[in-house]
Design an enzyme around this catalytic site. Structure first.
Site, mmCIF file in Angstrom:
data_model
loop_
_atom_site.group_PDB
_atom_site.id
_atom_site.type_symbol
_atom_site.label_atom_id
_atom_site.label_comp_id
_atom_site.label_asym_id
_atom_site.label_seq_id
_atom_site.Cartn_x
_atom_site.Cartn_y
_atom_site.Cartn_z
ATOM 1 N N LYS A 142 39.679 56.157 30.586
ATOM 2 C CA LYS A 142 41.303 55.946 30.034
ATOM 3 C C LYS A 142 41.629 57.357 29.809
ATOM 4 C CE LYS A 142 41.577 51.172 28.513
ATOM 5 N NZ LYS A 142 41.821 50.473 27.495
ATOM 6 N N LYS A 149 41.360 44.076 41.084
ATOM 7 C CA LYS A 149 41.143 43.030 39.908
ATOM 8 C C LYS A 149 42.733 42.581 39.761
ATOM 9 C CE LYS A 149 39.518 42.939 35.571
ATOM 10 N NZ LYS A 149 38.832 43.489 34.438
ATOM 11 N N LYS A 199 47.659 43.171 34.673
ATOM 12 C CA LYS A 199 49.142 43.271 34.307
ATOM 13 C C LYS A 199 49.646 44.449 34.614
ATOM 14 C CE LYS A 199 46.985 43.095 29.733
ATOM 15 N NZ LYS A 199 47.013 42.269 28.553
HETATM 16 P P1 AMP Z 1 42.921 42.824 29.203
HETATM 17 O O1 AMP Z 1 44.301 42.120 28.791
HETATM 18 O O2 AMP Z 1 42.971 43.461 30.646
HETATM 19 O O3 AMP Z 1 42.347 43.601 28.230
HETATM 20 O O4 AMP Z 1 42.084 41.538 29.168
HETATM 21 C C1 AMP Z 1 41.882 40.650 28.269
HETATM 22 C C2 AMP Z 1 40.510 39.725 28.787
HETATM 23 O O5 AMP Z 1 40.806 39.033 30.154
HETATM 24 C C3 AMP Z 1 39.419 40.502 29.011
HETATM 25 O O6 AMP Z 1 38.182 39.516 28.426
HETATM 26 C C4 AMP Z 1 39.294 40.748 30.482
HETATM 27 O O7 AMP Z 1 37.664 40.836 30.640
HETATM 28 C C5 AMP Z 1 39.724 39.488 31.101
HETATM 29 N N1 AMP Z 1 40.359 39.677 32.376
HETATM 30 C C6 AMP Z 1 41.390 40.607 32.695
HETATM 31 N N2 AMP Z 1 41.839 40.666 33.759
HETATM 32 C C7 AMP Z 1 40.913 39.819 34.544
HETATM 33 C C8 AMP Z 1 40.599 39.219 35.632
HETATM 34 N N3 AMP Z 1 41.188 39.856 36.886
HETATM 35 N N4 AMP Z 1 39.554 38.720 36.004
HETATM 36 C C9 AMP Z 1 39.026 38.082 35.315
HETATM 37 N N5 AMP Z 1 38.787 38.280 33.911
HETATM 38 C C10 AMP Z 1 40.161 39.311 33.671
#
Ligand code: AMP
Length: 328
Positions: free
Chosen positions: A106, A189, A192
């Site tokens: 990051k 992946k 958002k």
């Molecule tokens: P984030 O908002 O990216 O911090 O993700 C929140 C949660 O969603 C975390 O537990 C991530 O591991 C899961 N997550 C985010 N993107 C994905 C994805 N494309 N596939 C599976 N899990 C995801």
């Protein structure tokens, strides 16, 4: 879950759906936190932060978390998180934080300019966990290193003060972790932060939008294979099969047993139907809750109180052990 922006299918299938299942395990006591103190390690617009906090709470509830059974709460509303973090920070070596791969990723090349919050993030995460004497933390691969650090910090504290007060947590990998990929590029992946709206299905998308996005999703000219090995090297195809399996709660083998040999003209409409069937009740409930913020707030206030009682207990124990002044 951080209140940073709209939740998508990856957040639902990779995280929320599995977390919801945990509250059904015998003798479990679950806490679900909106991680707003973590979210502000990168700048957030104040109004958007408030809105996103309620949206995550709404997603928790709509996704199936039962507020009468589990606590749904906001991190910043429980002061113990910040207080314990400071106490633990005094026992955490900078060298260990410098080794965290997420910080390196990051902060990038400009680590000198990265904020202290981003650097200290794993200490706050350790406080989040240790505050509740948490036994199991459902994490993805990317958080395993931070969890290891939380275990390390707990051990340092316990050794230093000769008391087993902080409980080293175990990672809890629930089932086969579903990694949902971008609908536009099966090698990336679903995220958002992707510029293209077409790359993801948001939990707020209606049936028409879901149908359009799935119809445009990346595939290839071949029909679906008869076996999972046939998905190798076919990232877009593999992603849609994974999504179908996760939504239906079946294995990829089962999906291919039904659809192997069929073309996308058959599979995509079936996936649209399934996605709409599974997601639309969640979207409807989320919209209902978002239209009535007072209802969300009542649930959060109740959750904050449940979390605060536990947090206060641990902070008091830690304060006493460290010798902080108190009357009586
Ligand atoms: P984030 O908002 O990216 O911090 O993700 C929140 C949660 O969603 C975390 O537990 C991530 O591991 C899961 N997550 C985010 N993107 C994905 C994805 N494309 N596939 C599976 N899990 C995801």
């Amino acid at each position: 879950m951080q209140p940073t922006s709209h939740l998508h299918l990856g957040n639902y299938l990779g995280a929320l759906k599995n977390w919801v299942a945990l509250q059904e395990e015998p003798d479990s006591q679950c806490l679900y936190m909106v991680a707003d103190l973590h979210a502000v390690t990168v700048p957030q617009e104040p109004e958007a932060l408030t809105l996103a906090t309620r949206e995550i709470a709404a997603a928790f509830i709509a996704g199936g978390i039962d507020p009468s059974k589990s606590a749904i709460f906001v991190q910043s509303a429980v002061p113990g998180h910040s207080e314990l973090m400071w106490l633990l920070a005094t026992m955490t070596q900078m060298g260990k934080l410098e080794r965290m791969t997420q910080f390196k990723d990051k902060a990038g090349k400009n680590a000198e300019r990265a904020g202290l919050g981003l650097f200290a993030y794993p200490v706050l995460m350790a406080a989040d966990i240790l505050l509740y004497k948490t036994t199991h933390v459902p994490v993805g691969e990317d958080q395993k290193q931070h969890l290891e650090l939380a275990r390390d910090i707990a051990a340092t504290f316990n050794t230093r003060f000769g008391e087993d007060v902080l409980l080293p947590p175990e990672p809890y990998i629930v089932g086969e972790a579903t990694r949902v990929m971008s609908l536009q590029d099966g090698t990336k992946k679903m995220s958002k932060s992707d510029d293209s709206e077409k790359s993801r299905i948001n939990l707020t998308d209606d049936a028409d939008i879901i149908a359009k996005k799935i119809k445009k999703a990346q595939t290839d000219p071949d029909p679906l294979p008869e076996a999972v090995e046939g998905l190798e090297g076919r990232a877009g195809a593999a992603n849609l099969v994974t999504i179908y399996a996760a939504l239906a709660g079946i294995s990829k083998e089962d999906v291919l047993a039904e659809y192997g040999g069929q073309g996308w003209g058959v599979f995509k409409p079936a996936l649209v139907e399934l996605a709409v069937e599974k997601l639309s009740p969640i979207t409807a409930r989320m919209n209902e809750l978002m239209a009535d913020p007072a209802q969300i707030d009542t649930i959060l206030v109740e959750g904050n109180e449940k979390a605060d009682v536990l947090a206060r207990g641990t902070v008091q124990e830690v304060r006493d052990i460290m010798g902080f002044w108190h009357v009586g």
